[in-house]
Enzyme design. Structure first.
Site, PDB file in Angstrom:
ATOM      1  CG  HIS A  52      24.183 -11.978  33.108  1.00 25.20           C
ATOM      2  ND1 HIS A  52      25.474 -11.523  32.912  1.00 25.20           N
ATOM      3  CD2 HIS A  52      23.405 -10.866  33.026  1.00 25.20           C
ATOM      4  CE1 HIS A  52      25.469 -10.222  32.714  1.00 25.20           C
ATOM      5  NE2 HIS A  52      24.235  -9.790  32.772  1.00 25.20           N
ATOM      6  CB  CYS A  78      27.806 -16.170  36.400  1.00 26.42           C
ATOM      7  SG  CYS A  78      29.451 -16.939  36.401  1.00 26.42           S
ATOM      8  CG  HIS A 129      29.845 -13.898  33.183  1.00 25.56           C
ATOM      9  ND1 HIS A 129      29.412 -13.838  34.488  1.00 25.56           N
ATOM     10  CD2 HIS A 129      28.851 -13.323  32.440  1.00 25.56           C
ATOM     11  CE1 HIS A 129      28.229 -13.263  34.538  1.00 25.56           C
ATOM     12  NE2 HIS A 129      27.858 -12.944  33.308  1.00 25.56           N
TER      13      HIS A 129
END
Length: 394
Positions: A366, A306, A354
């Protein structure tokens, strides 16, 4: 579920009353049926599908957190290794200079010995561990020529600096060893979490996997609904601001409203005119990565995690972001979710484990998790409560 209690003899008491064997057996059967009714639906003590889903999600989240720790440890290890290499090169160069200074002093001692003018203490000096201490104690310096004194001073200086650099190199090597251990620990943690998740999923039947997919689809539908609501709120806010601007300017056309890219913004959160240009470049890069696999610790070009994706995307726009999520979260201005603009970073969970790149209308690009691919998805993909913050990096 089998009972492991020892059997009671016939005529045991229940609530103080002696009961016959048949009544005791009946009571035992009722108790067993009650236990079975309250137990997990699986006949073999397997966890329910909902429990598996929650456990797997938790494991992926923990793996994501461990991945960011791994990324940080990897970055620290790389910097420390570079520092150690520089120090070792410096030590090697200084050691060579020290040897040169020692040889020069040796040549003086040899010349003096051949001419019979050698100072007896010179030979002892060449064997001494601490030349300066020897000079101070024996006042040898007073009997040396100017050139010899210069050579001695140079030798003492080189020895002192070399010893200092050697100590620094030793300390840096110890720090490097610690960083490498942290890296190894973080890597092991990620691997264990992912292995446990794979094991749980591997035990699901085809029917359970289909049900799990249905549950995931329902979550995605809810996330899409929330994203649509956010888009409507942002559009309404944009219209309100445009109307206010027209009234203020006497009916003229509002300027700069398109800057938001379809998302509301006001006050100090409004970026300068260059932000939109940079954000477009970052988003263009991110869109080009859609379909590439998530791989923990990866920074491209073939795969990403990420924070590796968001770092690479903004690098394409000429903006340098830190490697890990919790550093990226401090690399810009925090804005409300309702004022998010395309290009902003959306962070998730209390540990900031994240991050995604906002593209507008409640959606982001993402790298989700192991087994998944870079994709567009609602920022509410894991529920509204999972969103931690939104940061504008430039």
């Amino acid at each position: 579920m089998a009972s492991h209690r020892k059997s009671r003899p016939t005529g045991s008491r229940v609530a103080g009353i002696r009961t016959p064997a048949l009544a005791t057996a009946a009571l035992t059967s009722v108790a067993l049926l009650s236990q079975t009714a309250n137990a997990t639906p699986s006949d073999d003590d397997r966890p329910s599908l909902e429990e598996v889903e929650k456990k797997v999600d938790d494991l992926y989240r923990q793996a994501g957190s461990a991945t960011e720790k791994y990324n940080a440890a990897k970055e620290k290890t790389a910097k420390q290794r570079k520092k150690v290499d520089t120090l070792l090169d410096d030590v090697a160069q200084r050691t060579q200079k020290l040897n040169d200074a020692r040889e020069e002093l040796g040549s003086f001692a040899s010349a003096q010995y051949r001419t019979g003018t050698a100072v007896p203490e010179t030979a002892t000096f060449l064997l001494a561990d601490s030349p300066q201490e020897y000079f101070d104690q024996n006042q040898l310096m007073g009997r040396l020529t100017g050139r010899q004194k210069t050579a001695v001073d140079d030798y003492v200086t080189q020895q002192s600096e070399t010893m200092k650099k050697r100590r620094e190199a030793t300390e840096s090597l110890e720090t490097l060893t610690g960083s490498q251990q942290d890296l190894k620990t973080a890597k092991s943690t990620v691997q264990k979490k992912l292995a446990t998740a794979r094991e749980l999923l591997s035990k699901l039947t085809a029917e359970e996997k289909a049900r799990l997919a249905a549950i995931e689809k329902k979550k995605q539908e809810e996330a899409a609904r929330k994203a649509a609501e956010l888009a409507e709120q942002q559009a309404a806010e944009r219209e309100r601001r445009e109307e206010a601007a027209r009234q203020e300017s006497g009916g003229g056309t509002s300027s700069g409203s398109s800057e938001s890219g379809g998302n509301g913004s006001s006050g100090s959160s409004t970026p300068d005119s260059s932000y939109g240009t940079k954000a477009e470049k970052a988003l263009a890069f991110a869109r080009a990565q859609i379909g590439k696999p998530y791989v923990w610790g990866a920074t491209g070009p073939g795969s990403y995690d990420c924070s590796g994706l968001t770092q690479a995307a903004w690098k394409a726009a000429g903006v340098t972001l830190p490697r890990v999520t919790y550093d990226q979260a401090n690399a810009g201005t925090t804005v409300p979710v309702s004022q998010a603009l395309p290009g902003d970073l959306v962070f998730f969970y209390d540990d900031l484990s994240h991050v995604g790149l906002y593209i507008g209308n409640g959606m982001m690009i993402h790298a989700p998790k192991p087994g998944a691919y870079v994709r567009e998805e609602s920022i509410y993909y894991d529920g509204e409560s999972s969103i931690h913050s939104v940061v504008r990096p430039a």
